[in-house]
Design a protein around this motif. Sequence first.
Motif, PDB file in Angstrom:
ATOM      1  N   SER A 138      90.267  77.503  25.461  1.00 31.72           N
ATOM      2  CA  SER A 138      91.684  76.918  26.406  1.00 31.72           C
ATOM      3  C   SER A 138      92.865  76.036  24.787  1.00 31.72           C
ATOM      4  CB  SER A 138      91.044  75.642  26.521  1.00 31.72           C
ATOM      5  OG  SER A 138      91.953  74.820  27.823  1.00 31.72           O
ATOM      6  N   TYR A 139      94.244  75.901  25.669  1.00 32.59           N
ATOM      7  CA  TYR A 139      95.479  75.986  23.842  1.00 32.59           C
ATOM      8  C   TYR A 139      94.791  74.649  24.546  1.00 32.59           C
ATOM      9  CZ  TYR A 139     100.071  74.668  23.069  1.00 32.59           C
ATOM     10  OH  TYR A 139     100.932  74.406  22.284  1.00 32.59           O
ATOM     11  N   GLY A 140      94.605  73.459  25.707  1.00 30.86           N
ATOM     12  CA  GLY A 140      95.697  71.773  25.585  1.00 30.86           C
ATOM     13  C   GLY A 140      93.608  71.658  24.683  1.00 30.86           C
ATOM     14  N   LEU A 141      92.811  72.198  24.470  1.00 32.40           N
ATOM     15  CA  LEU A 141      91.386  71.915  23.216  1.00 32.40           C
ATOM     16  C   LEU A 141      92.711  71.378  22.367  1.00 32.40           C
ATOM     17  CD1 LEU A 141      88.727  73.826  24.268  1.00 32.40           C
ATOM     18  CD2 LEU A 141      88.755  70.922  25.483  1.00 32.40           C
ATOM     19  N   LEU A 183      90.079  66.620  28.325  1.00 23.60           N
ATOM     20  CA  LEU A 183      88.700  67.388  28.198  1.00 23.60           C
ATOM     21  C   LEU A 183      88.744  67.857  29.795  1.00 23.60           C
ATOM     22  CD1 LEU A 183      86.394  68.831  27.503  1.00 23.60           C
ATOM     23  CD2 LEU A 183      85.078  66.927  27.629  1.00 23.60           C
ATOM     24  N   PHE A 184      89.540  66.512  30.450  1.00 27.54           N
ATOM     25  CA  PHE A 184      88.558  66.314  31.890  1.00 27.54           C
ATOM     26  C   PHE A 184      90.136  67.422  32.806  1.00 27.54           C
ATOM     27  CE2 PHE A 184      90.122  65.048  36.499  1.00 27.54           C
ATOM     28  CZ  PHE A 184      88.808  65.006  36.811  1.00 27.54           C
ATOM     29  N   GLY A 185      91.733  67.445  31.778  1.00 26.31           N
ATOM     30  CA  GLY A 185      92.378  67.817  32.441  1.00 26.31           C
ATOM     31  C   GLY A 185      92.121  69.902  32.505  1.00 26.31           C
ATOM     32  N   VAL A 186      91.718  69.904  31.083  1.00 29.57           N
ATOM     33  CA  VAL A 186      91.202  71.628  31.429  1.00 29.57           C
ATOM     34  C   VAL A 186      89.990  71.806  31.991  1.00 29.57           C
ATOM     35  CG1 VAL A 186      89.388  73.164  29.632  1.00 29.57           C
ATOM     36  CG2 VAL A 186      91.240  71.608  28.637  1.00 29.57           C
ATOM     37  N   LEU A 187      88.669  70.893  32.635  1.00 29.76           N
ATOM     38  CA  LEU A 187      88.239  71.204  33.131  1.00 29.76           C
ATOM     39  C   LEU A 187      88.471  70.885  35.120  1.00 29.76           C
ATOM     40  CD1 LEU A 187      84.951  68.802  31.711  1.00 29.76           C
ATOM     41  CD2 LEU A 187      85.130  70.821  31.988  1.00 29.76           C
ATOM     42  N   VAL A 231      94.243  70.523  36.252  1.00 31.63           N
ATOM     43  CA  VAL A 231      95.139  69.875  36.125  1.00 31.63           C
ATOM     44  C   VAL A 231      96.178  69.452  34.986  1.00 31.63           C
ATOM     45  CG1 VAL A 231      93.941  68.393  38.229  1.00 31.63           C
ATOM     46  CG2 VAL A 231      94.217  67.575  35.757  1.00 31.63           C
ATOM     47  N   PRO A 232      97.653  69.326  35.041  1.00 32.00           N
ATOM     48  CA  PRO A 232      97.993  68.938  33.610  1.00 32.00           C
ATOM     49  C   PRO A 232      97.480  67.751  32.912  1.00 32.00           C
ATOM     50  CG  PRO A 232      99.828  69.079  35.718  1.00 32.00           C
ATOM     51  CD  PRO A 232      98.001  69.256  36.313  1.00 32.00           C
ATOM     52  N   ILE A 233      97.100  67.840  31.314  1.00 34.99           N
ATOM     53  CA  ILE A 233      97.078  66.854  30.391  1.00 34.99           C
ATOM     54  C   ILE A 233      98.288  65.454  30.809  1.00 34.99           C
ATOM     55  CG2 ILE A 233      96.010  66.678  28.063  1.00 34.99           C
ATOM     56  CD1 ILE A 233      95.046  69.660  28.593  1.00 34.99           C
ATOM     57  N   ALA A 234      99.114  66.161  30.734  1.00 32.11           N
ATOM     58  CA  ALA A 234     100.623  65.162  29.998  1.00 32.11           C
ATOM     59  C   ALA A 234     100.229  63.774  31.221  1.00 32.11           C
ATOM     60  CB  ALA A 234     101.794  66.281  30.505  1.00 32.11           C
ATOM     61  N   GLU A 235     100.647  65.231  32.746  1.00 29.05           N
ATOM     62  CA  GLU A 235     100.183  63.980  33.998  1.00 29.05           C
ATOM     63  C   GLU A 235      98.725  63.035  34.224  1.00 29.05           C
ATOM     64  OE1 GLU A 235     100.373  65.922  37.568  1.00 29.05           O
ATOM     65  OE2 GLU A 235     102.929  67.398  36.626  1.00 29.05           O
ATOM     66  N   MET A 236      98.190  63.533  33.183  1.00 30.35           N
ATOM     67  CA  MET A 236      96.171  62.630  33.376  1.00 30.35           C
ATOM     68  C   MET A 236      96.665  61.780  32.328  1.00 30.35           C
ATOM     69  SD  MET A 236      93.716  63.459  34.539  1.00 30.35           S
ATOM     70  CE  MET A 236      92.919  62.053  34.010  1.00 30.35           C
ATOM     71  N   PHE A 237      97.695  61.768  31.461  1.00 31.73           N
ATOM     72  CA  PHE A 237      98.493  61.355  30.356  1.00 31.73           C
ATOM     73  C   PHE A 237      98.613  59.895  30.471  1.00 31.73           C
ATOM     74  CE2 PHE A 237      98.219  63.595  26.323  1.00 31.73           C
ATOM     75  CZ  PHE A 237      96.577  63.707  26.038  1.00 31.73           C
ATOM     76  N   ILE A 238      99.835  59.849  32.016  1.00 33.74           N
ATOM     77  CA  ILE A 238     100.622  59.449  32.472  1.00 33.74           C
ATOM     78  C   ILE A 238      99.914  58.516  33.483  1.00 33.74           C
ATOM     79  CG2 ILE A 238     102.508  59.073  34.340  1.00 33.74           C
ATOM     80  CD1 ILE A 238     103.946  61.763  32.726  1.00 33.74           C
ATOM     81  N   SER A 287      92.836  62.615  45.009  1.00 34.91           N
ATOM     82  CA  SER A 287      93.075  62.798  44.360  1.00 34.91           C
ATOM     83  C   SER A 287      92.428  63.536  42.133  1.00 34.91           C
ATOM     84  CB  SER A 287      94.025  61.798  43.468  1.00 34.91           C
ATOM     85  OG  SER A 287      94.929  61.622  42.379  1.00 34.91           O
ATOM     86  N   PRO A 288      92.636  64.284  42.483  1.00 30.57           N
ATOM     87  CA  PRO A 288      92.016  64.258  40.811  1.00 30.57           C
ATOM     88  C   PRO A 288      91.917  63.536  39.791  1.00 30.57           C
ATOM     89  CG  PRO A 288      93.590  66.492  41.014  1.00 30.57           C
ATOM     90  CD  PRO A 288      93.014  65.749  42.559  1.00 30.57           C
ATOM     91  N   TYR A 289      94.029  62.748  40.059  1.00 26.56           N
ATOM     92  CA  TYR A 289      93.768  62.209  38.738  1.00 26.56           C
ATOM     93  C   TYR A 289      93.581  60.625  38.805  1.00 26.56           C
ATOM     94  CZ  TYR A 289      97.336  65.528  38.329  1.00 26.56           C
ATOM     95  OH  TYR A 289      98.556  66.609  38.203  1.00 26.56           O
ATOM     96  N   GLN A 290      92.839  60.258  40.573  1.00 27.09           N
ATOM     97  CA  GLN A 290      91.771  58.791  40.225  1.00 27.09           C
ATOM     98  C   GLN A 290      90.896  58.772  40.122  1.00 27.09           C
ATOM     99  OE1 GLN A 290      91.539  57.562  44.449  1.00 27.09           O
ATOM    100  NE2 GLN A 290      91.308  55.467  43.794  1.00 27.09           N
ATOM    101  N   PHE A 291      89.978  60.229  40.391  1.00 22.87           N
ATOM    102  CA  PHE A 291      88.799  60.431  39.943  1.00 22.87           C
ATOM    103  C   PHE A 291      88.649  60.546  38.370  1.00 22.87           C
ATOM    104  CE2 PHE A 291      84.881  63.758  38.883  1.00 22.87           C
ATOM    105  CZ  PHE A 291      83.884  63.070  39.931  1.00 22.87           C
ATOM    106  N   GLY A 292      89.581  61.253  37.746  1.00 20.20           N
ATOM    107  CA  GLY A 292      89.541  61.266  36.533  1.00 20.20           C
ATOM    108  C   GLY A 292      89.551  60.330  35.427  1.00 20.20           C
TER     109      GLY A 292
END
Length: 419
Positions: free
Chosen positions: A50-53, A155-159, A162-169, A351-356
């Motif tokens: 995965s590129y995100g890693l 790592l959560f974004g990869v699993l 979901v977009p990692i940038a949105e996880m950060f936000i 939402s996956p973001y809330q869960f993450g």
Amino acid sequence: MTFVVFLGLLFLAVPISLVLALTALWYIYDSGNAVLLDSYPQQLFGAIESYGLLAIPLFMLAGELMNEGGLTARLINLARIMVGGFRGGLAYINLVANMMMAAIMGSAASQIAIMSRAMVPAMEKEGYDKPYSAAITAAGGLLSPIIPPSMLFVLFGVLAQVPIAEMFIAGIIPGLIMAFLFFLAISLMGLVYQYPKGEWPSRQQAKEYILMGLPAGLIPLIIIGGILTGLATPTESAALASLGALLIGRYVYKDLQFSHLFEILKRTAFNSGMVIMLIAAAGVFGWVIIFEEIPQSAAAWIAIQTADPFMFLLMVVGILLLVGMVIDGIAALILVVPILLPIAQTQFGISPYQFGVVVCLTLVLGLLTPPVGAGLFIASTMTGSPPMAIFRALIPFLLATLLTLVLLSWNAELVLMLV
């Protein structure tokens, strides 16, 4: 029998990556399924394809370069201007500096190690007791998985795909809520224990701190600004931050020597290699879990217990607090996401973001809770203070973190407001 092998290896203190890989191998051997054995190497490689890693070693490198190049010390001086004059001023400085470092490092364990060396001796010299000083530094590490960037969010974004940038936000508002509760805890403890009143820097000192601190402050801006504006992906932001830390440390502050680069790169390679190996092994273990249809069984059991999303998330917090006490946060994340995320989304509409955000913060609490408590032992090793003394001083901050988790579980908007 597979579960017995897993527990046996875990309690024999075998490295967690080997525990996961060997348990998966045992399952394949026990099942007698030759097709699974042929797929084993493919699953190992697939877990890290995965590129995100790539963001993980790059954020680690940025943190190492900042510490070696003197950027950390300048960020601490910037924090002095903001909060240095309050009662318990150094405690506030410690927390603000940790917030700045959280916006760069993304790793709670690395942050605790670096900030313990930087802050605890200074606090002890001004009259704070050592366990309390170490506890504030360790508590600051809890901000690392929430305030972007975060290795757990990557790592959560990869699993979760979901977009990692949105996880950060999604982590910005929860991070600010937790920081506010930590400030409140420090102010109340300062009044109770009458910690020394801080001193504001003189005008000349403040001017000097700002001038010297502005280049270091560019690094968080590069990371968060690049991600928020969409000009750079998290991986590209991490690469730019590493380059910025190298140039500023070498040519602006002149603290970084090129002769030290080999050691910095070696430490980064070693630490990120351990993380990547763990991800690969946990990917195989997760594949076994899915093959055994454990997520479906767990979903059926949870459906009997509750139909309320809030109660489901509180159950997840309770379970993961226990898991995080004995298993490394990254390994635990890889284990629980394939099991619990489908249940959260399909049965409870979470939402996956809330869960993450809830899952990542809960697992990092395990860094500071016995019996494993890697963060406790890092702080203890760096400061010479007993781990249990640090843990007792940490209790107000752990309670503040639990309150944050309850709020985030109760109101999804606290996470989704900016996404």
